[in-house]
Write a protein that holds these residues in place. Structure first.
Motif, PDB file in Angstrom:
ATOM      1  N   ALA A   1      76.162  44.191  36.498  1.00 54.12           N
ATOM      2  CA  ALA A   1      75.837  45.300  35.592  1.00 54.12           C
ATOM      3  C   ALA A   1      74.341  45.606  35.620  1.00 54.12           C
ATOM      4  O   ALA A   1      73.922  46.772  35.634  1.00 54.12           O
ATOM      5  CB  ALA A   1      76.289  44.966  34.173  1.00 54.12           C
ATOM      6  N   GLY A   2      73.523  44.549  35.625  1.00 56.79           N
ATOM      7  CA  GLY A   2      72.075  44.741  35.630  1.00 56.79           C
ATOM      8  C   GLY A   2      71.590  45.470  36.864  1.00 56.79           C
ATOM      9  O   GLY A   2      70.643  46.264  36.814  1.00 56.79           O
ATOM     10  N   ALA A   3      72.234  45.202  38.006  1.00 51.42           N
ATOM     11  CA  ALA A   3      71.844  45.872  39.245  1.00 51.42           C
ATOM     12  C   ALA A   3      72.057  47.373  39.162  1.00 51.42           C
ATOM     13  O   ALA A   3      71.308  48.151  39.777  1.00 51.42           O
ATOM     14  CB  ALA A   3      72.639  45.297  40.411  1.00 51.42           C
ATOM     15  N   GLN A   4      73.050  47.795  38.396  1.00 48.27           N
ATOM     16  CA  GLN A   4      73.286  49.231  38.240  1.00 48.27           C
ATOM     17  C   GLN A   4      72.200  49.867  37.357  1.00 48.27           C
ATOM     18  O   GLN A   4      71.770  50.998  37.602  1.00 48.27           O
ATOM     19  CB  GLN A   4      74.667  49.480  37.618  1.00 48.27           C
ATOM     20  CG  GLN A   4      75.808  48.649  38.196  1.00 48.27           C
ATOM     21  CD  GLN A   4      75.855  48.623  39.704  1.00 48.27           C
ATOM     22  OE1 GLN A   4      75.855  49.659  40.357  1.00 48.27           O
ATOM     23  NE2 GLN A   4      75.913  47.415  40.275  1.00 48.27           N
ATOM     24  N   VAL A   5      71.761  49.123  36.365  1.00 49.05           N
ATOM     25  CA  VAL A   5      70.712  49.620  35.463  1.00 49.05           C
ATOM     26  C   VAL A   5      69.365  49.683  36.180  1.00 49.05           C
ATOM     27  O   VAL A   5      68.520  50.535  35.883  1.00 49.05           O
ATOM     28  CB  VAL A   5      70.606  48.712  34.218  1.00 49.05           C
ATOM     29  CG1 VAL A   5      69.453  49.130  33.316  1.00 49.05           C
ATOM     30  CG2 VAL A   5      71.921  48.718  33.438  1.00 49.05           C
ATOM     31  N   ALA A   6      69.176  48.775  37.135  1.00 52.00           N
ATOM     32  CA  ALA A   6      67.874  48.622  37.793  1.00 52.00           C
ATOM     33  C   ALA A   6      67.397  49.903  38.457  1.00 52.00           C
ATOM     34  O   ALA A   6      66.191  50.175  38.511  1.00 52.00           O
ATOM     35  CB  ALA A   6      67.939  47.490  38.819  1.00 52.00           C
ATOM     36  N   VAL A   7      68.316  50.718  38.978  1.00 50.46           N
ATOM     37  CA  VAL A   7      67.916  51.915  39.736  1.00 50.46           C
ATOM     38  C   VAL A   7      67.118  52.879  38.868  1.00 50.46           C
ATOM     39  O   VAL A   7      65.984  53.252  39.188  1.00 50.46           O
ATOM     40  CB  VAL A   7      69.154  52.613  40.325  1.00 50.46           C
ATOM     41  CG1 VAL A   7      68.742  53.892  41.048  1.00 50.46           C
ATOM     42  CG2 VAL A   7      69.885  51.686  41.283  1.00 50.46           C
ATOM     43  N   LYS A   8      67.693  53.289  37.748  1.00 54.90           N
ATOM     44  CA  LYS A   8      66.987  54.233  36.869  1.00 54.90           C
ATOM     45  C   LYS A   8      65.745  53.607  36.262  1.00 54.90           C
ATOM     46  O   LYS A   8      64.703  54.258  36.113  1.00 54.90           O
ATOM     47  CB  LYS A   8      67.931  54.712  35.762  1.00 54.90           C
ATOM     48  CG  LYS A   8      69.032  55.650  36.258  1.00 54.90           C
ATOM     49  CD  LYS A   8      69.841  56.210  35.096  1.00 54.90           C
ATOM     50  CE  LYS A   8      70.901  57.194  35.602  1.00 54.90           C
ATOM     51  NZ  LYS A   8      71.708  57.755  34.478  1.00 54.90           N
TER      52      LYS A   8
END
Length: 464
Positions: free
Chosen positions: A300-307
């Protein structure tokens, strides 16, 4: 396909561990002796990594990737049919060697394929196998060993390997990068020998301790060989590992941050199961379930990391996520036998998420200003940093536990020792934070999305 190949490579680092009791019974050896199956795979990885860049540049990343997958798949089957422990050890060595070849090549292909501003998205995808494989490996390995046979732990790689190989053959494009440099034999001997001795010494320190002559001899020998590697490679006309890439400031600092992140991730994944089983008396399945939220959080954190990366910039992104990682690791030191299970899950979920956010940023900034030619050697060095960081984290914490003692004078498990282990683990996050203070956003500007220019007032409100 990249995700699948990295998943099986990471899976085979953990799935065998829980099957060691079954392997030892089958071969009529003790569990400690069967541990050579794990160590030989790790040694194969560190032997293959230094040569990966040269092979990729010589014959093409696609060809090396496919060759690595084929050898990995075949040696997996060979491991399954091994008739004795020495055979299994040799097959595992070659399995690790092939994984060491295609791991850095996958990284190089991703970096060369994606433009700098989109690499954080590629990093997000690669986080899935890195985070999920250890958890799935522990649960799946235990299930297979108990329900089927430990040999099926290796057989499951066959359909995955065949599918990934066919996909690569028909759909993967070669990156076109070629170099006809001669093979640096001396550099390879120093690199492979130094890393092998160092990794073996760090792994043996977990069971033998730092007073062992074997451990000290391996670590000192490894450091000496790596020192000779630096001396030789900086003077070689065609070095196997062009260490001049460390002259790139952002790569040097980001590699140090990656080393610390992998170290504290490996450290808490080492201490937590021991705390649960030795102090709390929990089962191995309970450990897997309760540490599982960390993997979910990482994905989940990896998805947040982009923005987050594009909004904050590399430096602030790392400062925020590493500070949050320090908090999560420190919270683990407060866990005791009375801690509510949902709270343990929440801490693991949180720590897994924020550490993945930090890892994604550090991985992206590492390759920010490197040329396509430098990417190959940088991928090998990056893989070396992750392997070394993991071994360092486990070795450090095993030394701490052994030094403080895991039992009280009365022979009961000492909770405070494990809690101190988490405190020291959080100190690794502080080291990463200190390194982050040297990160310059200007050096990684190419990895950020360009912001569209605002329309001028005249364009927005045309004159009548």
């Amino acid at each position: 396909m990249f995700t699948v190949s990295m998943f099986v490579r990471m899976l085979d680092m953990t799935i065998v561990t829980v099957a060691l009791p079954a392997i030892s019974r089958d071969y009529h050896v003790d569990t400690v002796s069967a541990g050579v199956v794990v160590v030989s795979y790790l040694l194969g990885l560190v032997i293959g990594i230094p040569a990966a860049n040269w092979c990729g540049d010589r014959w093409g990343t696609k060809q090396v990737f496919v060759l690595g997958l084929v050898v990995f798949t075949l040696t997996s089957v060979a491991c399954g049919v091994a008739q004795n422990l020495p055979q299994l050890m040799i097959f595992r060595l070659f399995q690790g060697l092939s994984g060491g070849l295609f791991g850095p090549v996958v990284m190089a292909m991703l970096v060369r394929t994606f433009p700098p501003e989109e690499r954080i998205k590629a990093s997000r995808v690669m986080t899935i196998p890195i985070a999920a494989a250890p958890l799935i490996g522990s649960v799946l390995g235990g299930f297979i060993a108990d329900s089927l046979s430990w040999r099926w732990i290796f057989y499951i790689n066959l359909p995955i390997g065949v599918a990934a190989t066919l996909f690569a053959l028909f759909f993967l494009d070669d990156d076109g990068v070629r170099a006809r440099n001669p093979f640096d034999v001396l550099g390879f001997v120093y690199a492979a020998g130094g890393l092998t001795l160092l990794m073996y010494g760090l792994n043996k320190s977990v069971t033998e301790g730092w007073t062992s002559a074997l451990v000290l001899g391996c670590v000192v020998g490894g450091v000496v060989l790596l020192g000779l590697l630096v001396f030789t490679e900086l003077r070689a006309a065609h070095p196997l590992l062009d260490l001049r890439v460390f002259g790139n400031h952002i790569f040097r600092i980001s590699s140090g941050i990656i080393l610390m992140i992998t170290a504290f991730n490996a450290a808490y994944n080492f201490v937590f199961p021991l705390l649960y089983q030795e102090v709390f008396g929990r089962s191995a399945l309970r450990v897997g379930i309760d540490i599982g939220p960390a993997a979910i959080g990482a994905i989940a954190g990896a998805q947040v990391a982009v923005k987050m990366y594009h909004r904050l910039g590399p430096r602030r992104h790392l400062l925020v996520s590493l500070t949050a990682s320090f908090v999560g690791l420190a919270l683990m030191a407060l866990i005791d036998v009375d801690t509510q299970r949902w709270l343990v899950w929440l801490i693991m979920l949180y720590t897994g998420a924020v550490s993945a956010i930090a890892y994604n940023a550090a991985q992206t900034t590492s390759f920010a200003t490197l040329t396509p030619h430098q990417v190959g050697v940088a991928s090998s060095l990056f893989s070396t940093a992750t392997q070394t960081g993991a071994a360092l984290g486990v070795s450090l914490l095993s030394t701490v536990l052994a030094g403080l003692g895991t039992t009280t004078d009365g022979g009961a498990p000492d909770l405070s020792t494990y809690q101190m282990g988490f405190v020291i683990t959080s100190g690794l996050a502080i080291v990463a934070l200190l390194l982050t203070l040297r990160v310059r956003d200007s050096e990684a500007a190419g990895t950020l999305e360009s912001k569209p220019e605002k329309e001028s007032v005249a364009d927005a409100n045309p004159a009548p």
